[in-house]
Design an enzyme around this catalytic site. Structure first.
Site, short mmCIF file in Angstrom:
data_model
loop_
_atom_site.label_atom_id
_atom_site.label_comp_id
_atom_site.label_asym_id
_atom_site.label_seq_id
_atom_site.Cartn_x
_atom_site.Cartn_y
_atom_site.Cartn_z
N HIS A 33 22.80 51.29 52.73
CA HIS A 33 22.72 49.84 52.26
C HIS A 33 21.50 49.08 52.75
O HIS A 33 20.81 48.34 52.03
CB HIS A 33 24.09 49.10 52.54
N HIS A 81 43.85 32.12 47.54
CA HIS A 81 42.77 32.97 46.70
C HIS A 81 43.56 33.38 45.47
O HIS A 81 42.69 33.26 44.44
CB HIS A 81 42.56 34.29 47.42
N HIS A 108 36.95 45.47 42.58
CA HIS A 108 37.48 44.09 42.41
C HIS A 108 36.25 43.06 42.76
O HIS A 108 35.95 42.13 41.94
CB HIS A 108 38.43 43.70 43.36
N GLU A 154 45.44 34.43 51.66
CA GLU A 154 45.42 35.19 50.45
C GLU A 154 46.03 34.82 49.17
O GLU A 154 45.70 34.84 48.14
CB GLU A 154 46.36 36.57 50.67
#
Length: 326
Positions: free
Chosen positions: A244, A75, A134, A72
């Protein structure tokens, strides 16, 4: 211009950030650090005894998982570097008389909004609508940077390729269909619905009678301590997955049709774009099937995100080439 070189590097770096974000999300490390922008109140992942004591005092409900926390934080670090690069592009564009002005300003505003979405992703505990936004923000940034690059280094297609220009409406339809598919992919991932169907070509069991579109695509999923690993029931996740998958068939068909027609264009650039588009569509379909058959292996799942980003970039390029003024 120096802008061109910086934009090339920024485009490559943006793809790296997108892939890193996908790797972090798919590794279930999105909440590796429960606060923002630091990690348990530190600029790096705490590992010293006094740091861990502070964590235990201020975050008693959490346990530091170093691997997830470092994913995390790395990133966040690379995203921060990307933000600095975007602002460097903005400064160069504002200084250069002939460079575009409005587009780099908009891109700079988008990177600020992306940072806010990154914060909300953590503070709102992986709420799907925020996580998907995001993701879409990252793809939008990638596309706009390419558009800025093309505007600072004008695309030259020899001769007035009348045949190719007639394909512009089909190219725009393909772009819209692809964007919808990317949004559906983001919604599938953020709701942990990627493995809701594990058979091909559609889904196992009596799936038709279990479709719940209203629940599946509602952005409001109630209040929960955390949305990690999803909060929807199986039927709702299955609906997201099936949608999808079915829209992927529509997307692939339209993009392949466009690619085949581009192969007949007079312009070498447009013919090459057609070949690239076919290659990317086939690769993306293969990756999607592999995700189902192999039960979402991390490398293939991340590659599927990267393939979507490159497909979007290809379609932005094709539309720019076909719609720009001759």
């Amino acid at each position: 211009m120096k802008i061109n070189y910086l934009l090339k590097f920024t485009l490559v770096f943006t793809l790296m950030v997108i892939l890193m974000g996908a790797y972090t999300r798919l590794s279930d490390a999105g909440l590796g650090c429960p606060d923002w922008p630091g990690c348990y109140g530190h600029l790096t992942v705490p590992n010293e005894s006094h740091e861990l004591a502070k964590v235990e005092a201020h975050f008693p409900e959490h346990t530091v998982e170093p691997e997830k926390a470092w994913l995390e934080m790395i990133h966040r670090y690379v995203a921060g570097i990307l933000g600095l690069m975007v602002f460097a592009v903005l400064v160069l564009c504002l200084k250069h008389r002939e460079a575009p002005k409005k587009l780099p300003i908009f891109i700079a505003a988008l990177i600020i909004f992306q940072a806010a979405l990154g914060m909300w992703t953590v503070t709102m505990k992986l709420m799907p609508i925020i996580v998907m936004s995001h993701l879409i923000g990252g793809f939008s940034l990638f596309s706009l940077l390419l558009l800025l690059y093309l505007r600072t280094k004008p695309l030259r297609i020899p001769g007035g390729d009348i045949y190719a220009r007639k394909l512009a409406p089909l190219a725009m339809a393909g772009l819209v269909v692809l964007i919808i598919q990317i949004v559906l992919g983001g919604w599938t991932s953020s709701n942990y619905a990627a493995l809701a169907c594990t058979s091909l070509p559609i889904c196992e069991g009596n799936w038709v009678d279990n479709l719940r579109f209203a629940d599946a695509f509602s952005p409001f999923q109630g209040h929960h301590p955390s949305f990690e690993f999803g909060v929807l029931d199986y039927a709702t996740r299955m609906t997201i997955h099936v949608t999808h998958r079915l829209w992927a068939v529509v997307t692939a068909a339209i993009l392949i049709l466009l690619a085949i027609k581009l192969l007949k264009a007079q312009s070498t650039v447009m013919r090459q774009s057609g070949y690239v588009l076919i290659l990317l569509v086939v690769l993306q379909v293969a990756l999607g099937i592999s995700n189902v058959v192999m039960h979402l292996p991390l490398g293939i799942a991340v590659s599927h995100n990267g393939g979507a980003a490159l497909l979007l970039l290809s379609m932005v390029f094709i539309n720019y080439a076909l719609w720009r003024k001759a």
